[in-house]
Design a protein around this motif. Structure first.
Motif, mmCIF file in Angstrom:
data_model
loop_
_atom_site.group_PDB
_atom_site.id
_atom_site.type_symbol
_atom_site.label_atom_id
_atom_site.label_comp_id
_atom_site.label_asym_id
_atom_site.label_seq_id
_atom_site.Cartn_x
_atom_site.Cartn_y
_atom_site.Cartn_z
ATOM 1 N N ASP A 218 0.880 -1.143 -0.297
ATOM 2 C CA ASP A 218 0.027 -0.017 -0.182
ATOM 3 C C ASP A 218 0.313 1.068 0.143
ATOM 4 N N ASP A 246 -6.071 -0.162 -5.806
ATOM 5 C CA ASP A 246 -5.636 -0.411 -4.254
ATOM 6 C C ASP A 246 -5.197 -1.742 -4.316
ATOM 7 N N VAL A 247 -3.883 -2.690 -3.542
ATOM 8 C CA VAL A 247 -3.450 -3.568 -3.307
ATOM 9 C C VAL A 247 -3.922 -4.935 -4.013
ATOM 10 N N ARG A 248 -5.458 -4.860 -3.508
ATOM 11 C CA ARG A 248 -5.595 -6.138 -4.782
ATOM 12 C C ARG A 248 -5.370 -5.894 -6.165
ATOM 13 N N THR A 249 -5.582 -4.828 -6.549
ATOM 14 C CA THR A 249 -5.803 -4.399 -8.037
ATOM 15 C C THR A 249 -3.764 -5.188 -8.191
ATOM 16 N N VAL A 251 -2.090 -6.397 -6.096
ATOM 17 C CA VAL A 251 -1.729 -8.474 -6.601
ATOM 18 C C VAL A 251 -2.364 -8.732 -7.488
ATOM 19 N N ARG A 252 -3.627 -9.019 -8.240
ATOM 20 C CA ARG A 252 -3.705 -9.943 -9.256
ATOM 21 C C ARG A 252 -2.739 -9.250 -10.458
ATOM 22 N N VAL A 264 3.279 -9.226 -0.362
ATOM 23 C CA VAL A 264 2.115 -8.572 -0.321
ATOM 24 C C VAL A 264 2.462 -7.426 1.651
ATOM 25 N N VAL A 267 -1.004 -7.120 5.170
ATOM 26 C CA VAL A 267 -2.306 -7.743 4.555
ATOM 27 C C VAL A 267 -3.061 -6.937 5.117
ATOM 28 N N GLU A 271 -7.337 -7.586 -0.590
ATOM 29 C CA GLU A 271 -6.491 -8.046 -1.195
ATOM 30 C C GLU A 271 -5.900 -10.164 0.027
ATOM 31 N N ASP A 274 -6.717 -12.462 -2.561
ATOM 32 C CA ASP A 274 -5.744 -13.300 -4.229
ATOM 33 C C ASP A 274 -4.408 -13.382 -3.912
ATOM 34 N N LEU A 275 -4.732 -13.069 -2.419
ATOM 35 C CA LEU A 275 -2.507 -13.948 -2.509
ATOM 36 C C LEU A 275 -3.114 -15.258 -1.319
#
Length: 385
Positions: A218, A246-249, A251-252, A264, A267, A271, A274-275
């Protein structure tokens, strides 16, 4: 030099009325127009005060440059603390009033392209020098505007240095070296300031140089001493409220970048789904940090984050059990020493829910005790799990 009340503000108001560089000559002219003394000492004192007010972190700049400083905290105009690893220390730095603290917070936020005013009275961002900046304006914050600065380390600690500092025992260092070599997936848990990022960076530095690390954060803090690190950093919305990432995006995106190890940095939200998904699809050696009170609390923490992202309880526990091999839990003792307390392994009960079982516990005096999951950990290290 102590300046009479209002002198700096009067000169500032005069100078902003006409463009030009901040020079001692312009300060002297502004003092004359205000009917103030124009001695060399006064001119230089006002010039230095204004320069601190418009460059860097203002009066906080000398604190940020002190060796070993990890945090500088401003609690209104009259209380500025710092942390050099042994707890908070009250400094001699003071602001003239809360308006001066507010100006500094707004200037630092504006330099990073963020809005900070009564409509949006808080901001969390990374400054150009890598410092993590957070501020909340008064009257939302008491006793005045609050600023928190997390200082990036000039260099990362190595594992031997962590042993020397007391964070790891010699046995603990050997165990963690085996964890990295075996490409086990792990989470580093602990409270704020317990050393999660420090330990993770040191472990990532021991990854073989032929492996590609993709680090998602982040706010960029992890800087492992490794020859092949790709960092992805989240981005808050701009002044218009657009452009957030965002972090989720991230990670993908990282999963498409051929990571040998997906990391990551922290966490803290959706996210986690996804992790966990990545760790269950062949991405060995993945890792991250997680806020938790104890290793035993990690499953509940992961469950809460996963539920908020729409992943059911049973699925979250199933993903955790099959994707994460162990948890490294850190604590910060009352004397300020950060240390590895426990290595724990996730185990599923008869209901399919995960609980953490201790494999090794490290005592404060340097001793080590084994737990019920010691054999499970040994099998995982041997590739037999």
């Amino acid at each position: 030099m102590d300046l009479p009340a209002g002198v700096v503000d009067a000169v500032r108001d005069d100078l902003v009325s006409s463009p030009g560089a901040l020079t001692p000559h312009r300060v002297a002219e502004a003092l004359r127009r205000a009917g103030r003394p124009v001695g060399d000492a006064t001119v230089l004192a006002v010039h230095d005060a204004l320069r601190r007010d418009i460059l860097g972190a203002g009066p906080l700049e000398p604190l940020l440059r002190l060796p070993g400083v990890t945090d500088v905290l401003v609690n209104g105009a009259d209380a500025v603390h710092l942390d050099r690893g042994a707890g908070l220390e009250l400094t001699d730095v003071r602001f003239p009033d809360d308006e001066a603290v507010r100006r500094l917070a707004q200037r630092l936020a504006a330099a990073a392209g963020r809005r900070l005013d009564d409509a949006t009275p808080y901001a969390d961002l990374r400054l150009a020098d890598g410092s993590r900046f957070h501020a909340v304006l008064a009257p939302v914050a008491r006793p005045g505007t609050v600023i928190s600065l997390r200082v990036p380390r000039a260099r990362q600690f190595s594992v031997p240095e962590l042993v020397a500092a007391g964070m790891l025992t010699a046995g603990g260092a050997r165990l963690l070296a085996a964890v990295v070599a075996a490409r086990l997936a792990f989470l580093v848990s602990g409270g704020t300031g317990s050393g999660k990022t420090t330990l993770l960076a040191a472990l990532l530095a021991t990854v073989p140089p032929g492996e590609r690390l993709v680090v998602v954060e982040d706010a960029s803090e992890l800087r492992p001493d490794h020859p092949h690190v790709v960092g992805l950093e989240g981005r808050p919305p701009n002044i218009e409220g657009a452009g957030a990432i965002d972090v989720r995006t991230l990670v993908r995106q990282a999963l498409r970048m051929r990571p040998d190890r997906l990391v990551v940095g922290e966490v803290r939200g959706a996210e986690v789904v996804d992790l966990l998904g990545a760790l269950n699809t062949g991405h060995e050696g993945g890792c991250g940090t997680l806020h938790a009170n104890s290793a035993a609390d990690v499953p509940a923490r992961v469950e809460a984050l996963a539920l908020a992202a729409g992943l059911g309880r049973d699925a979250a526990h199933s993903q955790l059990a099959s994707g994460v091999d162990l948890v490294l839990h850190l604590v910060r003792d009352r004397d300020g020493v950060r240390r590895l307390r426990e290595v724990a392994v996730p185990v599923r009960d008869e209901r399919g829910l995960v609980r953490m079982e201790t494999a090794v516990r490290f005592e404060r005096g340097g001793g080590e005790t084994t737990g019920p999951a010691t054999e499970t950990l040994e099998r995982a290290l041997a590739g037999l799990a």
